[in-house]
Write an enzyme that holds these catalytic residues in place. Structure first.
Site, mmCIF file in Angstrom:
data_model
loop_
_atom_site.group_PDB
_atom_site.id
_atom_site.type_symbol
_atom_site.label_atom_id
_atom_site.label_comp_id
_atom_site.label_asym_id
_atom_site.label_seq_id
_atom_site.Cartn_x
_atom_site.Cartn_y
_atom_site.Cartn_z
ATOM 1 N N ARG A 175 3.788 1.093 1.541
ATOM 2 C CA ARG A 175 3.244 2.373 1.097
ATOM 3 C C ARG A 175 4.112 2.923 -0.035
ATOM 4 O O ARG A 175 5.344 2.874 0.038
ATOM 5 C CB ARG A 175 3.177 3.387 2.244
ATOM 6 C CG ARG A 175 2.219 2.940 3.349
ATOM 7 C CD ARG A 175 2.033 3.980 4.424
ATOM 8 N NE ARG A 175 1.247 3.438 5.528
ATOM 9 C CZ ARG A 175 0.958 4.083 6.645
ATOM 10 N NH1 ARG A 175 1.417 5.309 6.815
ATOM 11 N NH2 ARG A 175 0.236 3.513 7.591
ATOM 12 N N SER A 267 0.859 7.174 15.954
ATOM 13 C CA SER A 267 -0.382 7.943 15.825
ATOM 14 C C SER A 267 -1.523 7.131 16.411
ATOM 15 O O SER A 267 -1.485 5.901 16.433
ATOM 16 C CB SER A 267 -0.669 8.301 14.360
ATOM 17 O OG SER A 267 -0.880 7.143 13.593
ATOM 18 N N ARG A 305 11.514 2.633 11.817
ATOM 19 C CA ARG A 305 11.570 4.068 12.131
ATOM 20 C C ARG A 305 12.023 4.349 13.554
ATOM 21 O O ARG A 305 12.861 5.231 13.787
ATOM 22 C CB ARG A 305 10.215 4.714 11.870
ATOM 23 C CG ARG A 305 10.191 6.202 12.206
ATOM 24 C CD ARG A 305 8.851 6.855 11.920
ATOM 25 N NE ARG A 305 8.595 6.958 10.492
ATOM 26 C CZ ARG A 305 7.603 7.693 9.971
ATOM 27 N NH1 ARG A 305 6.786 8.360 10.776
ATOM 28 N NH2 ARG A 305 7.431 7.759 8.664
#
Length: 339
Positions: A175, A267, A305
């Site tokens: 990204r 998510s 992360r």
């Protein structure tokens, strides 16, 4: 005249591709992630009798990362994971995939170089063009395995008996972070290149079926975080924090001791037939009727992360870090010491 009509038609099609999904009635109103609503908490943040270090200092002290040489080689936000930084990542991928395979998910290693059609079909294009890397041979670098895995069934008609299709897909992800200028520029929270293990589901065209699987894949990710014994909360995203095609989304936010707050690690979303209409993914039901399937996806795990929360929550006063019990057999040690 024909040329003008073609231009008008192209502009209309482009506009139609940017029409968002209607949120589920249970989605709260709001404009940004500040308006997301916590729905449940798990675990209590540890009360440390020392000032916790942040993940950057911990990883540097224990020789688990090299940001300087990473930047030299890969540019801004570049990094090398070293020693237990690499071993923990490998352990997390294997642990997560093993858990989901036991639940009937088909393991995949998905391509990251993907044609434009899959990005258009999943709703990543056209509005997210600045976030996606475009190669010289007209392919794009995917930011999640959702994109290639949904593209697997483009223009196909399945049978109802084949549903649900449940995949746990590993892939490198890319990204540009074009919209995050100045945010999280240090450390391993926001990167150009990372790894994800993603849950993707195709199911029957039924709202109750979508809701059921949405809760199920969210629970799967919660069980991963619980196994790691990390305190977290689940928030339901407000309407203003939903992606283009999302009907509803949960975020799992895990406790970061050095910041004394929760940070997003997972998510979980469902789309009804938003993606499958664009990708032309159908199935024939038991009555012989052709319908568009429903689709869902969920971050089972994103690395590096999640190392932020693991290292900070498991740090000890003497500067060492305990290895989560469920990862010890993969890593080969119980404690990370200074080299």
């Amino acid at each position: 005249m024909e040329a003008k009509l073609h231009i008008v038609e192209s502009e209309f099609n482009l506009l139609m591709l940017q029409v968002p999904q209607i949120p589920h009635e249970s989605v709260p109103e709001g404009d940004s992630d500040a308006d997301n609503k916590p729905v449940r908490f798990w675990g209590e943040p540890a009360k440390l009798d020392f000032e916790p270090k942040n993940h950057i200092d911990l990883m540097k002290d224990l020789d688990m990362v090299d940001f300087e040489r990473g930047t030299k080689v890969a540019g801004f936000r570049g990094y090398f994971l070293k020693n237990e930084g690499a071993l923990l990542s490998l352990a997390l991928w294997q642990f997560t995939v093993n858990n989901l395979v036991k639940k009937g998910f088909v393991p995949l290693i998905a391509p990251s170089l993907v044609k434009e059609a899959s990005f258009l079909g999943t709703g990543w294009l056209p509005q997210g063009k600045e976030e996606i890397y475009h190669t010289q041979d007209d392919l794009y670098l995917s930011g999640t395995a959702e994109v290639p895995v949904m593209g697997m069934y483009q223009d196909e008609t399945l049978t109802e008996e084949e549903l649900p299709k449940k995949f746990i897909a590993f892939s490198p992800c890319f990204r540009s972070e074009a919209g995050s200028y100045g945010k999280d520029t240090k450390g391993i929270y926001r990167l150009h290149e990372f790894m994800k293990v993603e849950q993707i589901i195709l199911c029957k065209a039924d709202s109750q079926e979508s809701v059921k699987w949405h809760e199920e894949i969210t629970k799967n990710s919660e069980e991963i975080v619980q196994a790691l014994k990390l305190p977290y909360r689940v928030v339901v995203n407000c309407a203003g924090d939903l992606g283009l095609g999302q009907v509803k989304k949960y975020d799992i936010e895990t406790w970061i001791p050095s910041q004394k707050k929760y940070g997003e690690t997972h998510s979980s979303s469902y789309f009804y037939d938003f993606q499958t209409r664009r990708l032309n993914i159908k199935y024939r039901d038991r009555d012989g009727k052709i319908q568009f399937a429903h689709s869902l996806n969920n971050t089972a795990l994103a690395t590096p992360r999640i190392l932020i929360q693991i290292l900070e929550n498991y740090q000890q006063k003497d500067g060492t870090i305990k290895v989560p019990e469920v990862l010890q057999s993969y890593v080969g040690s119980k404690v990370i010491f200074k080299k």
